[in-house]
Design an enzyme around this catalytic site. Structure first.
Site, PDB file in Angstrom:
ATOM      1  N   SER A   1      74.975  38.155  67.246  1.00 25.94           N
ATOM      2  CA  SER A   1      76.506  38.261  66.503  1.00 25.94           C
ATOM      3  C   SER A   1      76.182  39.326  65.201  1.00 25.94           C
ATOM      4  CB  SER A   1      76.784  36.916  65.944  1.00 25.94           C
ATOM      5  OG  SER A   1      76.132  36.155  65.114  1.00 25.94           O
TER       6      SER A   1
ATOM      7  N   LYS B   1      81.881  30.740  59.849  1.00 24.76           N
ATOM      8  CA  LYS B   1      81.348  31.732  59.258  1.00 24.76           C
ATOM      9  C   LYS B   1      82.280  32.251  58.260  1.00 24.76           C
ATOM     10  CE  LYS B   1      78.496  33.496  62.939  1.00 24.76           C
ATOM     11  NZ  LYS B   1      78.239  34.578  64.091  1.00 24.76           N
TER      12      LYS B   1
END
Length: 727
Positions: free
Chosen positions: A584, A627
């Site tokens: 990611s 996140k």
């Protein structure tokens, strides 16, 4: 195309007014949506439980908390109500082979009556037979007789005693026959048993002869004790087929064993046998969790193997829990296997089942009916209404106050968040139940003036969510403090060359959060290519390494005229000491590499998460909400200045179920979210320059980002060849 996200796209749109009620008390009396989202599982369960033929066992696959156990128990109870009541199972003394007792299935309740009748028979035998023999002996001992006459008289007396005793026993056994007179049973086997009982008694009449002392009393009691009935399975209290859930299966609880509390020297071994749940579930159903079977440290493998044998032959052999056949009372006692017709319902997660399947490939064929519990279902207006009915049902079951329509909407959004999908709702109903109870608790604690007639409001749901976050925030708070105090070096303002804030997802098991991490890159002429420092020191996982290789491939493919690239670049996750895994961060790694190559500073207030493929397309990642929220809280701690935000993949837009505080900040313009489809869109946003479209193979406009990268790579190539000794 770059998308700047507005506040309306950051969470699931659940409109309270569309639910059709003010609070859940208005839904009382409506059908309970107990199988909500599990229509296929319900259909499979009803089919499997409706199949009475042997071998149609059910395999239930689903995650804990999905309602798999409660729903299957309810379905099993409903199915069992249509089945006949299961029979009793009794064990009787086998006179000819004491180590192989006689087993007899009898209609429910008859086993207890037979045991009671046998106890009465033994009492009559112990009292009446000695009296009868005593009377015969007294009559025979009258008058003076010669020795020969006495011998003849003794023989005649013995014959008469045997005949009279036989007739008397027949009279007493009539009560035993009467118990089973009108019920279905193996009449020939039972009659054979009674005849063997009678024969054994007649062969041992001396035990019943009245003695001058009490020494014979213990012998008689021990002799009659052998005739007792062992009611192994007693179903007299049942009104339907048995449904058993063994929540803590052991070798003894499943397969039975020997009663260690009974003296093996005075009690016949067959009377010490105790049934396990497989025998108790005969004619019905037994539910087990695969994890419970396999996790038994002492005999887990033996339990699974023995269960496998039961599935194969349909018989249960009662033995000691160490699995050694015949180690019950005496070393010679080995009871016959007992037939049992049981529908097994085995519950497991997919991972648990397939792990066992690898070890025992033949197991699957004994579970032909698979009941698959999904982890989410489509969010539609009808699904929202059904979800509201389910919440109302849960509130009644848990004895909670009603929930307002706004509170129900908040709960539904929480279930969206569990699967991180605006288009799907989680089936983790255990988590929903917990949140409902916690929300109700905050409602009760609220001042009476703030509580609307004892109804749970959305602020109570919010308070419960915030309290849970606070209970798990210590690790995240420590990281935030380290960043704010400068221990972890991060820049959240301005621009910098060769530095970027990536976002990591930290999973602690019972909680997870996101946190920023600096990624830096340095470039120079050389032939080493891209050096991933974390990989070089073995601190990166395979998925991360895969992302770096894809990045390298895209860079080379973007400049085919310059390949092989004369580039030596180093890249590292700074101040990361626990390893790096996942792809990611590959977009962030590419952006920082392009910044180092072009010399263009990139915005330090905008963090990046996203993976890429070899064509530069940005692909979805996991943990997007954690996140974003984690980075928002860091910026909030340091100070929001209106320039901070996060770049995410466009493919993750449907996964946004963000906290209300983040949504409010986006609406106010103090925090920003951007979604990109291609990596160059992100690079253009971070630098404020045009990315540059390819003019022809490997050529880009001079003033663009890619044009500047091209110039650097050409300069590296020229410098490298000018300074490399000829071979």
């Amino acid at each position: 195309m770059l998308h700047r996200l507005n506040s309306s796209s950051l969470t699931a749109a659940v409109i309270p007014q569309s639910l059709g009620f003010q609070d859940t008390s208005q839904l009382d009396g409506q059908p309970d949506a107990t199988w909500l989202g599990q229509a296929d599982a319900q259909q499979a369960a009803e089919f499997g439980l409706g199949m009475r033929a042997p071998g149609f066992n059910l395999l239930v696959l689903g995650e804990p908390g999905s309602g798999r156990t409660v729903l299957m128990q309810s379905a099993m109870q409903a199915a069992a109500a249509r089945w006949p009541v299961a029979p009793d199972l009794v064990l009787l003394m086998n006179i000819g082979q004491a180590d192989k007792p006689i087993s007899l299935y009898l209609p429910a309740g008859v086993g207890a009556r037979l045991r009671q009748a046998m106890e009465q028979y033994l009492r009559q035998l112990g009292k009446g037979l000695p009296l009868l023999l005593g009377e015969l002996d007294a009559a025979a001992n009258t008058g003076d007789k010669s020795q020969q006459e006495r011998a003849e008289q003794d023989k005649s007396q013995q014959d008469k005693a045997r005949q009279d005793a036989a007739a008397w026993i027949d009279q007493q056994q009539a009560a035993l026959r009467e118990v089973l007179a009108d019920v279905e049973h193996d009449a020939a086997l039972f009659e054979q048993y009674l005849q063997s009982l009678k024969h054994d008694t007649l062969e041992n009449l001396d035990v019943f002869v009245p003695a001058q002392s009490t020494e014979n009393e213990g012998l008689l009691e021990s002799f009659l004790h052998r005739y007792r009935v062992n009611l192994l399975v007693d179903n007299r209290q049942l009104q339907m087929a048995p449904v058993i859930y063994d929540s803590d299966p052991t070798f003894h609880s499943l397969f039975g064993g020997f009663d260690a509390g009974m003296d093996s020297t005075t009690t016949p071994d067959f009377l010490r046998l105790r049934a396990g749940n497989l025998l108790r579930a005969h004619g019905g159903m037994l539910m087990l969790h695969l994890r419970d079977l396999a996790s038994d440290q002492q005999s887990g493998s033996q339990i699974v193997e023995k269960l496998f044998r039961f599935l194969r032959n349909g018989q249960v052999l009662i033995e000691e829990s160490n699995g050694s056949s015949g180690q019950g009372g005496s070393g010679h006692f080995c009871p016959q296997p007992l037939a049992a017709d049981v529908k097994l319902v085995l519950i497991a997660t997919p991972e648990e089942y397939y792990e066992l399947h690898d070890e025992m490939p033949g197991l699957a064929r004994y579970f032909p009916v698979k009941v698959d519990f999904v982890d989410s279902f489509a969010a539609t207006p009808d699904a929202y209404v059904a979800m509201a009915r389910f919440i109302a049902y849960q509130a009644r079951e848990l004895r909670l106050p009603p929930f307002s329509a706004n509170a129900v909407a908040a709960l539904i959004r929480a279930m969206h968040r569990r699967v991180e999908d605006q288009a799907r709702i989680s089936t983790q109903y255990a988590a929903l139940s917990t949140l409902m109870q916690e929300s109700a608790s905050f409602m009760r604690k609220a001042p009476s003036s703030a509580t609307a007639h004892g109804i749970v409001q959305p602020e109570h749901v919010r308070a419960a969510q915030q309290a849970r976050l606070a209970r798990h925030q210590i690790p995240e708070q420590q990281l935030r403090d380290s960043i704010a105090e400068g221990e972890l070096m991060l820049r959240l303002h301005g621009g910098a060359v060769g530095q970027i804030n990536g976002l990591s997802h930290i999973d602690l098991g019972d909680a997870s959060f996101g946190s920023p991490i600096r990624i830096s890159a340095r470039c120079f002429a050389g032939a080493q290519g891209l050096i991933n420092i974390d990989r070089e020191v073995k601190m990166s996982g395979p998925n991360h390494d895969k992302g770096v290789f894809i990045l390298q491939s895209w860079l080379s493919a973007s400049f085919p005229m310059l390949t092989p690239l004369s580039l030596a670049a180093s890249m590292v996750f700074e101040q990361e000491y626990h390893g790096v895994e996942g792809d990611s961060a590959s977009c962030a790694e590419l952006f920082v590499l392009l910044s180092a190559l072009s010399g263009l500073p990139i915005s330090q207030g905008i963090a990046v998460t996203g993976a890429l493929n070899q064509h530069g397309e940005v692909t979805a990642i996991g943990g997007v909400n954690e996140k974003i929220e984690g980075y928002f809280r860091v910026c909030q701690r340091v100070g929001l200045d209106g320039s901070q935000g996060v770049i995410i993949p466009k493919a993750n837009m449907r996964h946004l179920i963000l906290d209300e505080e983040v949504i409010a900040a986006v609406e106010q313009g103090s925090f920003h979210l951007y979604a990109i489809e291609h990596v160059l869109e992100g690079m253009a946003l971070l630098t404020g320059m045009e990315a540059g479209a390819e003019l022809h193979e490997g050529e880009y406009p001079a003033g663009s980002i890619m044009g500047r990268v091209q110039q650097s790579l050409e300069a590296f190539r020229q410098y490298y060849f000018n300074n490399t000794p000829a071979r």
